[in-house]
Design a protein around this motif. Sequence first.
Motif, PDB file in Angstrom:
ATOM      1  N   THR A  68       0.836  -1.198   0.000  1.00 40.86           N
ATOM      2  CA  THR A  68       0.000   0.000   0.000  1.00 40.86           C
ATOM      3  C   THR A  68       0.874   1.252   0.000  1.00 40.86           C
ATOM      4  O   THR A  68       2.064   1.199   0.315  1.00 40.86           O
ATOM      5  CB  THR A  68      -0.929   0.032   1.230  1.00 40.86           C
ATOM      6  OG1 THR A  68      -0.147   0.148   2.422  1.00 40.86           O
ATOM      7  CG2 THR A  68      -1.809  -1.210   1.292  1.00 40.86           C
ATOM      8  N   GLN A  69       0.243   2.373  -0.350  1.00 37.43           N
ATOM      9  CA  GLN A  69       0.897   3.681  -0.282  1.00 37.43           C
ATOM     10  C   GLN A  69      -0.086   4.640   0.390  1.00 37.43           C
ATOM     11  O   GLN A  69      -0.812   5.374  -0.273  1.00 37.43           O
ATOM     12  CB  GLN A  69       1.302   4.177  -1.685  1.00 37.43           C
ATOM     13  CG  GLN A  69       2.105   5.436  -1.646  1.00 37.43           C
ATOM     14  CD  GLN A  69       2.578   5.931  -2.996  1.00 37.43           C
ATOM     15  OE1 GLN A  69       3.341   6.869  -3.032  1.00 37.43           O
ATOM     16  NE2 GLN A  69       2.159   5.348  -4.111  1.00 37.43           N
ATOM     17  N   PHE A  75       5.465   3.609   1.625  1.00 37.00           N
ATOM     18  CA  PHE A  75       5.015   2.287   1.196  1.00 37.00           C
ATOM     19  C   PHE A  75       5.011   1.315   2.361  1.00 37.00           C
ATOM     20  O   PHE A  75       5.944   1.286   3.161  1.00 37.00           O
ATOM     21  CB  PHE A  75       5.900   1.762   0.065  1.00 37.00           C
ATOM     22  CG  PHE A  75       5.825   2.627  -1.164  1.00 37.00           C
ATOM     23  CD1 PHE A  75       4.836   2.412  -2.107  1.00 37.00           C
ATOM     24  CD2 PHE A  75       6.716   3.667  -1.356  1.00 37.00           C
ATOM     25  CE1 PHE A  75       4.742   3.214  -3.229  1.00 37.00           C
ATOM     26  CE2 PHE A  75       6.640   4.483  -2.468  1.00 37.00           C
ATOM     27  CZ  PHE A  75       5.643   4.256  -3.412  1.00 37.00           C
ATOM     28  N   LYS A  76       3.950   0.525   2.449  1.00 34.87           N
ATOM     29  CA  LYS A  76       3.787  -0.484   3.498  1.00 34.87           C
ATOM     30  C   LYS A  76       3.469  -1.815   2.834  1.00 34.87           C
ATOM     31  O   LYS A  76       2.934  -1.856   1.725  1.00 34.87           O
ATOM     32  CB  LYS A  76       2.619  -0.113   4.427  1.00 34.87           C
ATOM     33  CG  LYS A  76       2.679   1.260   5.028  1.00 34.87           C
ATOM     34  CD  LYS A  76       3.621   1.306   6.178  1.00 34.87           C
ATOM     35  CE  LYS A  76       3.595   2.673   6.835  1.00 34.87           C
ATOM     36  NZ  LYS A  76       4.087   2.643   8.171  1.00 34.87           N
ATOM     37  N   ALA A  77       3.762  -2.903   3.527  1.00 37.39           N
ATOM     38  CA  ALA A  77       3.421  -4.232   3.013  1.00 37.39           C
ATOM     39  C   ALA A  77       2.863  -5.071   4.152  1.00 37.39           C
ATOM     40  O   ALA A  77       3.316  -4.989   5.295  1.00 37.39           O
ATOM     41  CB  ALA A  77       4.642  -4.907   2.409  1.00 37.39           C
ATOM     42  N   PHE A  78       1.857  -5.871   3.805  1.00 39.09           N
ATOM     43  CA  PHE A  78       1.184  -6.732   4.773  1.00 39.09           C
ATOM     44  C   PHE A  78       0.907  -8.087   4.145  1.00 39.09           C
ATOM     45  O   PHE A  78       0.855  -8.222   2.916  1.00 39.09           O
ATOM     46  CB  PHE A  78      -0.159  -6.115   5.201  1.00 39.09           C
ATOM     47  CG  PHE A  78      -0.034  -4.706   5.691  1.00 39.09           C
ATOM     48  CD1 PHE A  78       0.389  -4.442   6.988  1.00 39.09           C
ATOM     49  CD2 PHE A  78      -0.298  -3.640   4.856  1.00 39.09           C
ATOM     50  CE1 PHE A  78       0.528  -3.146   7.438  1.00 39.09           C
ATOM     51  CE2 PHE A  78      -0.165  -2.335   5.295  1.00 39.09           C
ATOM     52  CZ  PHE A  78       0.250  -2.081   6.592  1.00 39.09           C
ATOM     53  N   GLY A 103     -16.241 -10.083   4.848  1.00 39.57           N
ATOM     54  CA  GLY A 103     -16.329  -8.635   4.962  1.00 39.57           C
ATOM     55  C   GLY A 103     -15.299  -7.966   5.860  1.00 39.57           C
ATOM     56  O   GLY A 103     -15.468  -6.800   6.202  1.00 39.57           O
ATOM     57  N   SER A 104     -14.251  -8.659   6.237  1.00 42.29           N
ATOM     58  CA  SER A 104     -13.220  -8.005   7.046  1.00 42.29           C
ATOM     59  C   SER A 104     -12.535  -6.923   6.223  1.00 42.29           C
ATOM     60  O   SER A 104     -12.353  -7.063   5.015  1.00 42.29           O
ATOM     61  CB  SER A 104     -12.175  -9.012   7.524  1.00 42.29           C
ATOM     62  OG  SER A 104     -12.735  -9.888   8.475  1.00 42.29           O
ATOM     63  N   LYS A 105     -12.168  -5.830   6.899  1.00 39.85           N
ATOM     64  CA  LYS A 105     -11.468  -4.712   6.267  1.00 39.85           C
ATOM     65  C   LYS A 105     -10.310  -4.300   7.166  1.00 39.85           C
ATOM     66  O   LYS A 105     -10.442  -4.306   8.388  1.00 39.85           O
ATOM     67  CB  LYS A 105     -12.407  -3.521   6.069  1.00 39.85           C
ATOM     68  CG  LYS A 105     -13.527  -3.795   5.068  1.00 39.85           C
ATOM     69  CD  LYS A 105     -14.421  -2.574   4.911  1.00 39.85           C
ATOM     70  CE  LYS A 105     -15.521  -2.835   3.917  1.00 39.85           C
ATOM     71  NZ  LYS A 105     -15.076  -2.860   2.537  1.00 39.85           N
ATOM     72  N   TYR A 106      -9.200  -3.942   6.528  1.00 39.32           N
ATOM     73  CA  TYR A 106      -7.990  -3.545   7.240  1.00 39.32           C
ATOM     74  C   TYR A 106      -7.525  -2.191   6.715  1.00 39.32           C
ATOM     75  O   TYR A 106      -7.613  -1.928   5.519  1.00 39.32           O
ATOM     76  CB  TYR A 106      -6.878  -4.568   7.006  1.00 39.32           C
ATOM     77  CG  TYR A 106      -7.248  -5.982   7.395  1.00 39.32           C
ATOM     78  CD1 TYR A 106      -6.984  -6.465   8.671  1.00 39.32           C
ATOM     79  CD2 TYR A 106      -7.861  -6.836   6.478  1.00 39.32           C
ATOM     80  CE1 TYR A 106      -7.315  -7.765   9.030  1.00 39.32           C
ATOM     81  CE2 TYR A 106      -8.196  -8.141   6.831  1.00 39.32           C
ATOM     82  CZ  TYR A 106      -7.917  -8.592   8.104  1.00 39.32           C
ATOM     83  OH  TYR A 106      -8.253  -9.881   8.455  1.00 39.32           O
ATOM     84  N   ARG A 107      -6.992  -1.344   7.577  1.00 38.77           N
ATOM     85  CA  ARG A 107      -6.507  -0.026   7.184  1.00 38.77           C
ATOM     86  C   ARG A 107      -5.188  -0.154   6.402  1.00 38.77           C
ATOM     87  O   ARG A 107      -4.303  -0.902   6.803  1.00 38.77           O
ATOM     88  CB  ARG A 107      -6.306   0.842   8.416  1.00 38.77           C
ATOM     89  CG  ARG A 107      -7.616   1.221   9.073  1.00 38.77           C
ATOM     90  CD  ARG A 107      -7.417   2.034  10.359  1.00 38.77           C
ATOM     91  NE  ARG A 107      -8.702   2.236  10.997  1.00 38.77           N
ATOM     92  CZ  ARG A 107      -9.257   1.383  11.867  1.00 38.77           C
ATOM     93  NH1 ARG A 107      -8.623   0.278  12.208  1.00 38.77           N
ATOM     94  NH2 ARG A 107     -10.440   1.638  12.388  1.00 38.77           N
ATOM     95  N   ILE A 108      -5.079   0.630   5.314  1.00 40.53           N
ATOM     96  CA  ILE A 108      -3.888   0.547   4.459  1.00 40.53           C
ATOM     97  C   ILE A 108      -2.640   1.103   5.137  1.00 40.53           C
ATOM     98  O   ILE A 108      -1.534   0.764   4.766  1.00 40.53           O
ATOM     99  CB  ILE A 108      -4.091   1.229   3.093  1.00 40.53           C
ATOM    100  CG1 ILE A 108      -4.319   2.733   3.243  1.00 40.53           C
ATOM    101  CG2 ILE A 108      -5.211   0.569   2.307  1.00 40.53           C
ATOM    102  CD1 ILE A 108      -4.271   3.500   1.937  1.00 40.53           C
ATOM    103  N   ALA A 109      -2.785   1.950   6.161  1.00 46.17           N
ATOM    104  CA  ALA A 109      -1.634   2.572   6.812  1.00 46.17           C
ATOM    105  C   ALA A 109      -0.896   1.635   7.752  1.00 46.17           C
ATOM    106  O   ALA A 109       0.324   1.692   7.857  1.00 46.17           O
ATOM    107  CB  ALA A 109      -2.065   3.822   7.567  1.00 46.17           C
ATOM    108  N   ASP A 110      -1.650   0.748   8.436  1.00 44.87           N
ATOM    109  CA  ASP A 110      -1.003  -0.091   9.446  1.00 44.87           C
ATOM    110  C   ASP A 110      -1.526  -1.522   9.515  1.00 44.87           C
ATOM    111  O   ASP A 110      -1.080  -2.307  10.341  1.00 44.87           O
ATOM    112  CB  ASP A 110      -1.109   0.563  10.824  1.00 44.87           C
ATOM    113  CG  ASP A 110      -2.540   0.793  11.277  1.00 44.87           C
ATOM    114  OD1 ASP A 110      -3.493   0.318  10.614  1.00 44.87           O
ATOM    115  OD2 ASP A 110      -2.706   1.461  12.311  1.00 44.87           O
TER     116      ASP A 110
END
Length: 137
Positions: A68-69, A75-78, A103-110
């Motif tokens: 993600t950006q 830039f982050k990676a998960f 339907g789970s959702k995760y924040r792109i920042a962390d």
Amino acid sequence: MTDSSTRRTVLVTGAAAALAAGCSKYGDSNNSSGSSSVKASGGQELAKTSDIPVGGGKIFNDQKIVVTQPKKDEFKAFSAVCTHLGCTVNAVANGTIDCPCHGSKYRIADGSVAGGPAPKPLPAEQIKVEGNSIRLA
């Protein structure tokens, strides 16, 4: 009589095992980055920085990684594996990484949980940004 019933059992059991193996996702080669490896090795280029939209991201199915950006040049990676039941996330939109299964959702920042039944955040993955290249660390 015993021999033929034993033979049928072996044949049915073998066919069931073959069907189960055929439905497996392990080694699936559908990948948005064009690679056919299951897990990328360290140093392999995943993408160019220009491939990752600001405020969004990109999923690399074979490597089971999402990059993600959240902010320009950050830039982050998960892991792309949902912490609820192990489905692979399938979208990055509106500031979240989304799982299609429940339907789970995760924040792109962390990678923290933004909604749904996920019990914990997506684990971070190590990447290196060198010039305009994003590589696995």
